[in-house]
Design an enzyme around this catalytic site. Structure first.
Site, PDB file in Angstrom:
ATOM      1  N   HIS A  47      11.037 139.628  15.706  1.00 16.69           N
ATOM      2  CA  HIS A  47      12.345 139.275  16.286  1.00 16.69           C
ATOM      3  C   HIS A  47      13.326 138.804  15.228  1.00 16.69           C
ATOM      4  O   HIS A  47      14.483 138.534  15.523  1.00 16.69           O
ATOM      5  CB  HIS A  47      12.203 138.218  17.402  1.00 16.69           C
ATOM      6  CG  HIS A  47      11.570 136.947  16.952  1.00 16.69           C
ATOM      7  ND1 HIS A  47      10.242 136.654  17.180  1.00 16.69           N
ATOM      8  CD2 HIS A  47      12.055 135.895  16.263  1.00 16.69           C
ATOM      9  CE1 HIS A  47       9.962 135.465  16.679  1.00 16.69           C
ATOM     10  NE2 HIS A  47      11.049 134.989  16.110  1.00 16.69           N
ATOM     11  N   HIS A  93      20.009 135.902  12.477  1.00 16.16           N
ATOM     12  CA  HIS A  93      20.278 136.432  13.822  1.00 16.16           C
ATOM     13  C   HIS A  93      21.492 137.340  13.675  1.00 16.16           C
ATOM     14  O   HIS A  93      22.421 137.009  12.923  1.00 16.16           O
ATOM     15  CB  HIS A  93      20.610 135.293  14.801  1.00 16.16           C
ATOM     16  CG  HIS A  93      19.513 134.269  14.908  1.00 16.16           C
ATOM     17  ND1 HIS A  93      18.544 134.279  15.897  1.00 16.16           N
ATOM     18  CD2 HIS A  93      19.214 133.202  14.101  1.00 16.16           C
ATOM     19  CE1 HIS A  93      17.723 133.251  15.718  1.00 16.16           C
ATOM     20  NE2 HIS A  93      18.095 132.587  14.634  1.00 16.16           N
ATOM     21  N   THR A  96      15.053 129.685  19.697  1.00 23.35           N
ATOM     22  CA  THR A  96      14.096 130.641  20.269  1.00 23.35           C
ATOM     23  C   THR A  96      12.931 129.843  20.843  1.00 23.35           C
ATOM     24  O   THR A  96      12.733 128.682  20.445  1.00 23.35           O
ATOM     25  CB  THR A  96      13.516 131.591  19.189  1.00 23.35           C
ATOM     26  OG1 THR A  96      12.780 130.800  18.251  1.00 23.35           O
ATOM     27  CG2 THR A  96      14.603 132.341  18.459  1.00 23.35           C
TER      28      THR A  96
HETATM   29  C1  LIG Z   1       5.342 127.554  11.841  1.00 27.06           C
HETATM   30  O1  LIG Z   1       5.068 126.578  12.777  1.00 27.06           O
HETATM   31  C2  LIG Z   1       5.998 126.354  13.725  1.00 27.06           C
HETATM   32  C3  LIG Z   1       5.706 125.368  14.683  1.00 27.06           C
HETATM   33  C4  LIG Z   1       6.634 125.094  15.667  1.00 27.06           C
HETATM   34  C5  LIG Z   1       7.854 125.770  15.734  1.00 27.06           C
HETATM   35  C6  LIG Z   1       8.123 126.758  14.774  1.00 27.06           C
HETATM   36  N1  LIG Z   1       9.352 127.452  14.842  1.00 27.06           N
HETATM   37  C7  LIG Z   1       9.621 128.288  15.904  1.00 27.06           C
HETATM   38  C8  LIG Z   1      10.887 128.747  16.261  1.00 27.06           C
HETATM   39  C9  LIG Z   1      12.052 128.418  15.459  1.00 27.06           C
HETATM   40  C10 LIG Z   1      13.398 128.720  15.775  1.00 27.06           C
HETATM   41  C11 LIG Z   1      14.298 128.262  14.848  1.00 27.06           C
HETATM   42  S1  LIG Z   1      16.012 128.371  14.853  1.00 27.06           S
HETATM   43  N2  LIG Z   1      16.474 129.830  15.277  1.00 27.06           N
HETATM   44  O2  LIG Z   1      16.507 127.418  15.811  1.00 27.06           O
HETATM   45  O3  LIG Z   1      16.429 128.102  13.478  1.00 27.06           O
HETATM   46  S2  LIG Z   1      13.463 127.478  13.579  1.00 27.06           S
HETATM   47  C12 LIG Z   1      11.907 127.725  14.281  1.00 27.06           C
HETATM   48  S3  LIG Z   1      10.446 127.215  13.653  1.00 27.06           S
HETATM   49  O4  LIG Z   1      10.512 125.816  13.380  1.00 27.06           O
HETATM   50  O5  LIG Z   1      10.070 127.994  12.552  1.00 27.06           O
HETATM   51  C13 LIG Z   1       7.227 127.059  13.767  1.00 27.06           C
HETATM   52 ZN   LIG Z   2      17.401 130.898  13.938  1.00 28.68          ZN
END
Ligand SMILES: COc1cccc(N2C=Cc3cc(S(N)(=O)=O)sc3S2(=O)=O)c1
Ligand SMILES: [Zn+2]
Length: 258
Positions: A66, A98, A202
């Site tokens: 994604h 994005h 997300t």
């Molecule tokens: C790897 O370990 C993990 C554990 C928990 C969460 C995530 N994540 C998932 C989505 C997500 C969405 C982001 S955004 N678009 O708001 O910048 S940042 C992020 S993340 O923290 O990498 C990764």
């Molecule tokens: Zn993001």
């Protein structure tokens, strides 16, 4: 399961996330938001944003189905965010983008209702208080994400270095080495920012992000945007329109340091 509505299973787009992640609808600090500059508050107590990145910490580039994501070695404080609204030091874990199916949309945050062609997110976690990104991501002060708008204009040479690596990650769930990349080459000269308390944009949409949205965009050419759209999404669909629409502020104040 893939969370982005590529049309294959219409129930997977942002409008259906609330079924598996109720916080999408019930949360009080969801992201992204439409930043109405007139309604933001200038806060002279905000410190300047300090982003200190070491290119030796860059590791790999991946197509995770994604987005396109560059991961960093976050076992030590090599690349960190300090200052701005936060106390302490947040360690860079990854950055990703994005974007839209056309140049007129693609960013997650809006400014006075206007979208940009894309948005870069640099994800940092609070390494002074928590053990790793997963533990930090469940805490209200766990993550600090810097958002940088990409505006259509001259081709961006720093971005081109990244785009040149896309050939090795065209397909979903592919990863390749991506060493010695300096993420500061993707930053605008001025680090003026808006800041507010928000969430991951997300799933799992955790309300753990202190957002820093930079006022000044970087440029990207239409041709370079086409290269983003050449990447393949889940089910071999073109990867595009992977942005969440703006969410209600629910009384939150957006502050600015400029
Ligand atoms: C790897 O370990 C993990 C554990 C928990 C969460 C995530 N994540 C998932 C989505 C997500 C969405 C982001 S955004 N678009 O708001 O910048 S940042 C992020 S993340 O923290 O990498 C990764
Ligand atoms: Zn993001």
């Amino acid at each position: 399961t893939s969370y982005w509505g590529q049309g294959v299973i219409p129930l997977t787009g942002p409008s259906s996330w609330h079924q598996s992640f109720p916080v999408a609808k019930d949360g009080s600090r969801q992201s992204p938001v439409d930043i109405r500059n007139e309604e933001t508050e200038r806060d002279p107590t905000l410190q300047p944003l300090v982003l200190k990145y070491d290119p030796r910490s860059s590791k790999t580039i991946a197509n995770n189905g994604h987005s396109i994501q560059v991961d960093f070695d976050d076992t030590t404080d090599q690349s960190v965010l300090k200052g701005g609204p936060v106390t302490g030091s947040y360690r860079l874990r990854q950055f990703h983008f994005h974007w839209g199916s056309c140049d007129g949309r693609g960013s997650e945050h809006l400014v006075d209702g206007a979208s940009f062609a894309a948005e870069l997110h640099l994800v940092h976690w609070n390494s002074e208080k928590y053990a790793d990104v997963a533990n930090a991501a469940i805490e209200p002060d766990g993550l600090a994400v810097v958002g940088v708008f990409l505006k259509i204009g001259a081709a961006n040479p720093a971005l081109q270095k990244l785009l040149d690596a896309f050939d090795s990650v065209q397909k979903e769930n592919t990863k390749a080495d991506f060493k010695n990349f300096d993420p500061s080459t993707l930053l605008p000269p001025c680090l003026d920012f808006w800041t507010y308390l928000g969430s991951l944009t997300t799933p799992p949409l955790l309300e753990s992000v202190i957002w820093h949205v930079l006022k000044e965009p970087i440029t990207v050419s239409s041709g370079q945007m086409e290269q983003f759209r050449s990447l393949k999404f889940t089910a071999n669909k073109p990867m595009q329109d992977n942005f969440r629409p703006p969410q209600p502020l629910k009384g939150r104040k957006v502050r600015r340091n400029f």
